[in-house]
Write an enzyme that holds these catalytic residues in place. Structure first.
Site, PDB file in Angstrom:
ATOM      1  N   CYS A   4       0.817  -1.214   0.000  1.00 39.83           N
ATOM      2  CA  CYS A   4       0.000   0.000   0.000  1.00 39.83           C
ATOM      3  C   CYS A   4       0.853   1.269   0.000  1.00 39.83           C
ATOM      4  O   CYS A   4       1.355   1.691   1.050  1.00 39.83           O
ATOM      5  CB  CYS A   4      -0.925  -0.011   1.217  1.00 39.83           C
ATOM      6  SG  CYS A   4      -1.940   1.457   1.336  1.00 39.83           S
TER       7      CYS A   4
ATOM      8  N   CYS B 143      -0.618   4.089   2.121  1.00 38.97           N
ATOM      9  CA  CYS B 143      -0.406   3.942   3.570  1.00 38.97           C
ATOM     10  C   CYS B 143       1.052   4.218   3.940  1.00 38.97           C
ATOM     11  O   CYS B 143       1.325   4.857   4.951  1.00 38.97           O
ATOM     12  CB  CYS B 143      -0.733   2.524   4.024  1.00 38.97           C
ATOM     13  SG  CYS B 143      -2.186   1.802   3.283  1.00 38.97           S
ATOM     14  N   ASP B 144       1.983   3.721   3.156  1.00 35.34           N
ATOM     15  CA  ASP B 144       3.386   3.689   3.585  1.00 35.34           C
ATOM     16  C   ASP B 144       4.346   4.559   2.766  1.00 35.34           C
ATOM     17  O   ASP B 144       5.516   4.679   3.124  1.00 35.34           O
ATOM     18  CB  ASP B 144       3.899   2.235   3.550  1.00 35.34           C
ATOM     19  CG  ASP B 144       3.090   1.338   4.473  1.00 35.34           C
ATOM     20  OD1 ASP B 144       2.625   1.843   5.515  1.00 35.34           O
ATOM     21  OD2 ASP B 144       2.923   0.153   4.160  1.00 35.34           O
TER      22      ASP B 144
END
Ligand code: NAP
Length: 315
Positions: free
Chosen positions: A137, A140-141
């Site tokens: 992701c 997300c990261d």
């Protein structure tokens, strides 16, 4: 022990398909009960900007889109509970859904469990997954990899999208693909291949994630499938984007699945299954279109089918 109540309709999953089914069945006064799995909001929450959902001329954040759908479903009386269905019994009425805590009874069921990211299975991937450099992701990261070099594995729209998103943070993004052309749609492929920060590593498969000893990714070993030559990309982050596996296991063999594990609906319908009153919607059964809008459309179809079936059999 008292018998649990029998729900009119239980919806499993809170991605675009499940939430749309919730909105429709709630507005039809069916008082839907929604079971939320390990990724509330589904895959759309892990994407960045959604540019192709009709009604948002300037795009919409994936997380906000599902949040809005959830609020809309709640407004009409949808109830939510975090629970993972482990197995089902569809042989009798009411249908039984078994979770770790209890058995839920339902007259009709809409399964919208989506699909989970496929992993490569190469050495080091599992050991360094989640917080140690391997992830699925970028939204997300991605921000953890400011001014660092990263690799994205895959050649579809997801890989192209992840690579483009990562250019906001990373100093360089290697796009590692096993062939020499991207599977991604032309617009995404053109954007990715022409981006100055993205270096395409063609005809190459990942072989090993380096850095297990140090407990942090220190590189990605790749192999050129045409020449057999191996090399190490000096990356700190690895984003795996090679497709998905449908979350259908708890429902087999009660429902039919194809060789890829996707639900196979009854002929002439996109959402009806061989079990009366049980419907499927979204990425758990659709391996062709797999879009937020098509998942929402299937959720709507399943809700209307369930509503009609309930009116006919339990009205
Ligand atoms: P996908 O289209 O199935 O692409 C998977 C990619 O991973 C392919 O390029 C495939 O290579 C590669 N691959 C598969 N297994 C591999 C392995 N073991 N090792 C190395 N590479 C492997 O999956 P996706 O990109 O997740 O897209 C899924 C669907 O969602 C598509 O319909 C896509 O259009 C849609 N989507 C749309 C958007 C958007 O419109 N913004 C964004 C994301 C996704 P090959 O090409 O050689 O098969």
């Amino acid at each position: 022990m008292s018998t649990p109540p029998v729900e009119n309709v239980v919806i499993i999953g809170t991605g675009c398909a499940g939430l749309t089914a919730a909105i429709y069945t709630a507005r039809a006064s069916l008082n839907p009960f929604v079971l939320e799995g390990p990724l509330p909001g589904g895959q759309r929450t892990t994407t960045s900007e959604v540019e192709n959902f009709p009604g948002f001329a300037h795009g919409v954040d994936g997380f906000q889109l599902t949040q809005q759908m959830r609020e809309q479903a709640t407004r009409f009386g949808t109830r939510f509970e975090q629970a993972l269905v482990q197995s089902v019994d569809f042989t009798s009425m009411p249908r039984k859904l078994v979770t770790a805590e209890r058995t839920i009874l339902a007259r009709s069921v809409i399964i919208a469990t989506g699909a989970s990211p496929r992993m490569t299975g190469i050495p080091g991937e599992k050991e360094l997954y989640g917080g140690k450099g391997v992830t699925t992701c970028a939204t997300c990261d991605g921000a953890f990899y400011r001014k660092m070099e990263v690799a994205v594995i895959g050649g579809g729209d997801s890989a192209a999208e992840e690579a483009l998103f990562l250019t906001r943070f990373a100093s360089k993004v290697y796009l590692v693909h096993r062939r020499d052309t991207l599977r991604a749609s032309k617009i995404m492929a053109d954007r990715a291949t022409s981006h100055e920060k993205i270096a395409c590593v063609w005809d190459s498969v990942p072989v090993e994630v380096m850095g297990v000893k140090e407990n942090a990714v220190s590189g990605l070993k790749v192999k050129n499938v045409k020449t057999g030559a191996e090399s190490v990309l000096p990356v700190k982050g690895i984003f795996v984007a090679i497709g998905h596996i449908p979350n259908t296991k708890p429902f087999t063999p009660a429902l039919a699945v194809d060789e890829g594990g996707y639900f196979v609906p009854e002929a002439g319908s996109q959402v009806r299954t061989r079990v009366p009153g049980v419907y499927v919607a979204g990425d758990c059964s659709d391996h062709v279109y797999r879009q937020a809008i098509t998942a929402a459309g299937m959720g709507c179809q399943a809700a209307i089918e369930a509503e009609r079936w309930l009116a006919e059999h339990h009205g």
